[in-house]
Design a protein around this motif. Structure first.
Motif, short mmCIF file in Angstrom:
data_model
loop_
_atom_site.label_atom_id
_atom_site.label_comp_id
_atom_site.label_asym_id
_atom_site.label_seq_id
_atom_site.Cartn_x
_atom_site.Cartn_y
_atom_site.Cartn_z
N ASP A 364 0.84 -1.20 0.00
CA ASP A 364 0.00 0.00 0.00
C ASP A 364 0.88 1.25 0.00
O ASP A 364 1.70 1.44 0.89
N ALA A 365 0.70 2.12 -1.00
CA ALA A 365 1.52 3.33 -1.11
C ALA A 365 1.32 4.26 0.08
O ALA A 365 2.21 5.03 0.44
N GLY A 366 0.15 4.19 0.72
CA GLY A 366 -0.12 5.04 1.86
C GLY A 366 0.77 4.75 3.05
O GLY A 366 0.91 5.59 3.94
N ALA A 367 1.38 3.57 3.08
CA ALA A 367 2.28 3.25 4.17
C ALA A 367 3.59 4.02 4.06
O ALA A 367 4.26 4.27 5.06
N ALA A 368 3.96 4.44 2.84
CA ALA A 368 5.22 5.14 2.61
C ALA A 368 5.04 6.63 2.33
O ALA A 368 5.96 7.42 2.55
N PHE A 369 3.84 7.00 1.85
CA PHE A 369 3.62 8.39 1.43
C PHE A 369 2.30 8.89 1.99
O PHE A 369 1.25 8.30 1.75
N LEU A 421 9.96 5.30 11.57
CA LEU A 421 9.04 4.19 11.83
C LEU A 421 9.56 3.32 12.97
O LEU A 421 10.75 2.99 13.03
N PRO A 422 8.68 2.96 13.91
CA PRO A 422 9.11 2.21 15.10
C PRO A 422 9.43 0.74 14.76
O PRO A 422 9.04 0.22 13.71
N GLY A 423 10.11 0.10 15.70
CA GLY A 423 10.37 -1.32 15.57
C GLY A 423 11.28 -1.69 14.42
O GLY A 423 11.18 -2.78 13.85
N GLY A 424 12.16 -0.79 14.05
CA GLY A 424 13.07 -1.09 12.95
C GLY A 424 12.45 -0.94 11.59
O GLY A 424 13.07 -1.32 10.58
N GLY A 425 11.22 -0.41 11.49
CA GLY A 425 10.61 -0.15 10.19
C GLY A 425 9.57 -1.18 9.81
O GLY A 425 9.22 -2.09 10.58
N ILE A 426 9.05 -1.03 8.59
CA ILE A 426 8.04 -1.95 8.05
C ILE A 426 8.50 -2.47 6.69
O ILE A 426 9.31 -1.83 6.01
N ASP A 427 7.99 -3.61 6.31
CA ASP A 427 8.30 -4.16 4.98
C ASP A 427 7.51 -3.43 3.92
O ASP A 427 6.30 -3.17 4.08
N PHE A 428 8.19 -3.10 2.82
CA PHE A 428 7.54 -2.40 1.72
C PHE A 428 8.05 -3.02 0.42
O PHE A 428 9.25 -2.98 0.12
N ARG A 439 13.10 -2.68 3.66
CA ARG A 439 12.73 -2.37 5.04
C ARG A 439 12.64 -0.84 5.15
O ARG A 439 13.66 -0.15 5.21
N LEU A 440 11.41 -0.32 5.14
CA LEU A 440 11.20 1.12 5.19
C LEU A 440 11.40 1.59 6.62
O LEU A 440 10.61 1.26 7.51
N ILE A 441 12.47 2.39 6.84
CA ILE A 441 12.82 2.78 8.21
C ILE A 441 12.42 4.23 8.54
O ILE A 441 12.39 4.61 9.71
N GLU A 442 12.09 5.02 7.51
CA GLU A 442 11.76 6.42 7.78
C GLU A 442 10.94 7.02 6.64
O GLU A 442 11.15 6.67 5.46
N LYS A 443 10.02 7.87 7.01
CA LYS A 443 9.30 8.72 6.04
C LYS A 443 9.83 10.13 6.21
O LYS A 443 9.64 10.74 7.25
N LYS A 444 10.48 10.66 5.18
CA LYS A 444 11.17 11.94 5.28
C LYS A 444 10.38 13.02 4.55
O LYS A 444 9.96 12.83 3.40
N ASP A 445 10.19 14.16 5.22
CA ASP A 445 9.49 15.30 4.61
C ASP A 445 10.51 16.12 3.81
O ASP A 445 11.00 17.15 4.26
N TYR A 446 10.82 15.63 2.61
CA TYR A 446 11.85 16.28 1.79
C TYR A 446 11.56 15.96 0.33
O TYR A 446 10.98 14.92 0.00
#
Length: 654
Positions: A364-369, A421-428, A439-446
């Protein structure tokens, strides 16, 4: 004696009272003419990139300003007529009918209005040059504004004058026809009765205001706003408006009642200033409620538009970080773009070629953006080394990343808060011919590429980008389709609208090609935010005059009606110093009480729902406190002026 002669005699006899009314008219005409002159000034219109939007925005603001001016003048006219009710009653007693009295008032209004229109127009023209130069400075345009009196502005001001005059005549007619002759003589003899206060209603007032403030101050992450936003908004509106009214109607009266039963009530001059307020609280309830709510709205308006203006310069750069960026699909287009930039006079100060990999999101793209609807379909993958190199060139070293193995970071531009993202991130999982799980570890506002732009439509959508490690990029490089992008840094990018139009036409010969230019949004955003700030400042100016008139005329009327009481106090031995102390305490209660809820409410709303969303702009909090401080000082000036005027009128009875 003719009606016209009687009118001239009245003006000479009551010059001071007429002056107060005339000053109100002059201020109203001056403010509107200066605003209209800016709207039609040729020098300003020639400097703008978005002339139509400018005139449309000014037309809307002009309508609101006219409403304020009409209300402002009507309040002054109401005071003017009420102060003369006894005089008007004498005219009617001596045989003049309502039509004659109304004609006399209309002649007076026209005489005062014509003089006010002439003076206000002359002063407004002078002010328009100053305001026009201020607007150009806000827009950061280097343009000299000439002194002018546009015909359109003159006609618009005359039309406003006609509206104000007609409204004042109708109001005078209604004031005369809705009272009996005996009421005209006794209009200034009526006294207010002390309001009957109720402890349960006083508690309800505090409960309504307190609960509304608690919900607002809790923040938008609380359950009230996440699950019950509409109900919370309605409740807060009812709590603030209803609670403010009951606060002055019941709680203030209850406090004064308790104070009157205290042991120290007859010590000093407490009995003098509290008793006066108890008799006036009924008539002042609406005024106090209006001042409190008005203060909240006015401070919110000025803080919001000032914050909006302050963040635009940096926000445009964050949304469109590249002077020119586009998807390179052919050498011929690249050569044409480079040639066009070189011929434009905007020197090339930097150039960067960027290779990206194309993929699709399986997860799901909403998990990353955040708000994925604002992003183009598909994903662009960028290596950490490529990303860090561009970030370093921008001097944004704090945005660099370190990634290993299958780690990834999404560029979710436009978030309120960056999110690790907590717990070391989520799978994407993404699909680039074959599936690959990161392993998505951060969503960056950039933004690396930023919004796609159009010279007409401004911002369109933005590419969804995922930063991956260099090893993962090398692994996918042979299996995924590549996309090449060129980024140009140019001189004077903010004024490159004409160049951007030509480049956009070249690149978008292929309608699916990505194109982004800082200039496409910069002028629109800066002109729009400058116009909003400028128009809001005008609205605040006329609103402050309206507030001043409410306070001034109310205190002037109450002081006039209290002359006899103060004369008695002087006969009883109360000296001038003691009388001034009584007046200051009495007016302090009237002024300070509505100001405190207004300041608290406005600060909580601004802090919770604006400042907390723009934490990357640390100077904004100081700017908000500055606006509140300026409002407080102006309000304090009203208080000091009112005490002086009140004392002068009361002292006249000695």
């Amino acid at each position: 004696m003719s009606l016209l002669g009687l009118t001239l005699k009245n003006v000479r006899r009551n010059f001071g009272l007429y002056t107060i009314y005339a000053v109100s008219m002059v201020i109203g005409m001056m403010i509107f003419f200066s605003f209209a002159s800016v709207m039609y000034n040729g020098d300003i219109l020639d400097a703008l990139e978005n002339r139509q939007n400018f005139q449309t925005g000014f037309a809307i603001a002009s309508f609101v300003i006219v409403l304020f001016i009409v209300l402002f003048i009507l309040y002054a006219n109401s005071f003017f007529v009420r102060q003369r009710k006894k005089e008007l009653g004498l005219y009617m007693l001596y045989g003049m009918n309502e039509r004659h009295v109304l004609l006399m008032l209309m002649y007076e209004t026209l005489m005062i209005g014509v003089v006010s229109l002439a003076i206000g127009g002359l002063l407004g023209g002078l002010l328009s040059k100053i305001f026009g130069s201020l607007l150009m400075n806000l827009m950061q345009y280097d343009r000299v504004i000439s002194l002018s009196y546009p015909v359109q502005a003159i006609l618009a001001t005359v039309a406003v004058f006609a509206i104000v005059t007609a409204a004042a005549c109708v109001q005078s007619y209604l004031l005369l026809t809705r009272v009996q002759l005996i009421d005209l003589f006794r209009a200034r003899e009526r006294t207010e009765k002390p309001i009957a206060s109720s402890a349960p209603l006083a508690i309800l007032a505090v409960a309504l205001l307190g609960s509304a403030i608690a919900i607002i101050g809790g923040g938008k992450q609380t359950v009230f706003w996440t699950d019950y936003a509409a109900a919370s908004m309605i409740y807060c509106a009812i709590g603030i408006i209803g609670g403010t009214y009951l606060f002055f109607r019941q709680f203030a009266g209850w406090v004064l009642q308790k104070l009157s039963r205290g042991k120290g009530y007859f010590e000093g001059n407490t009995v003098l200033w509290t008793s006066a307020i108890r008799f006036q609280i009924r008539g002042n309830t609406m005024n106090l409620s209006f001042i409190s709510l008005f203060s909240t709205v006015l401070i919110l308006l000025m803080c919001f538009v000032s914050i909006n203006y302050a963040v635009q310069f940096e926000a445009v750069g964050r949304n469109l970080p590249n002077d020119v960026a586009y998807e390179s699909k052919s050498d011929a287009v690249d050569a044409e773009v480079k040639s066009e930039i070189e011929a434009s006079g905007h020197a090339i100060t930097g150039r960067h070629a960027l290779e990206l990999l194309c993929a699709d999101a399986v997860s799901d793209a909403g998990a990353a953006f955040d708000n994925p609807a604002y992003f183009f379909p598909g994903l662009l993958l960028v290596s950490a080394a490529e990303y860090n190199a561009i970030v370093k060139d921008r001097h944004d070293e704090g945005q660099q990343v370190r990634l290993e193995g299958n780690q990834a970071v999404s560029l979710s531009q436009g978030m309120d808060f960056p999110e690790a993202l907590p717990g070391g991130g989520i799978d994407f999982t993404v699909r680039a011919k074959s599936d690959k799980t990161f392993r998505l570890i951060e969503k960056k506002d950039y933004a690396l590429l930023g919004w796609a732009s159009d010279p007409v439509l401004s911002m369109v959508k933005k590419p969804a980008m995922l930063i991956i490690s260099d090893a993962a990029f090398g692994e996918l490089r042979g299996n995924a389709a590549a996309a090449n992008y060129l980024i140009y840094d140019i001189a004077d990018a903010g004024n490159a609208e004409a160049l951007s139009k030509r480049l956009h036409a070249i690149v978008t010969k292929d309608p699916e090609a990505y194109y982004s230019s800082f200039a496409d949004v910069y002028s629109k955003q800066i002109e729009g935010s400058s116009l909003l700030l400028f128009a809001s400042a005008f609205l605040a100016l006329i609103a402050l005059f309206a507030l001043a008139s409410v306070i001034y005329f109310k205190q002037l009327r109450e002081a006039t009606e209290a002359r006899q009481q103060y004369a008695i106090l002087r006969q009883l031995g109360v000296d001038k110093r003691e009388m001034m102390s009584v007046i200051r305490k009495q007016l302090l209660f009237v002024f300070a009480l509505p100001l405190l809820p207004g300041l608290v409410n406005s600060w909580l709303i601004i802090k919770t729902y604006i400042l907390d969303s723009v934490q990357d702009f640390p100077n904004l909090k100081g700017m908000v406190w500055g606006i509140i401080a300026v409002y407080f000082l102006i309000y304090a000036g009203f208080y000091l002026a009112s005490t002086t005027i009140y004392y002068r009128i009361a002292n006249r009875a000695a």
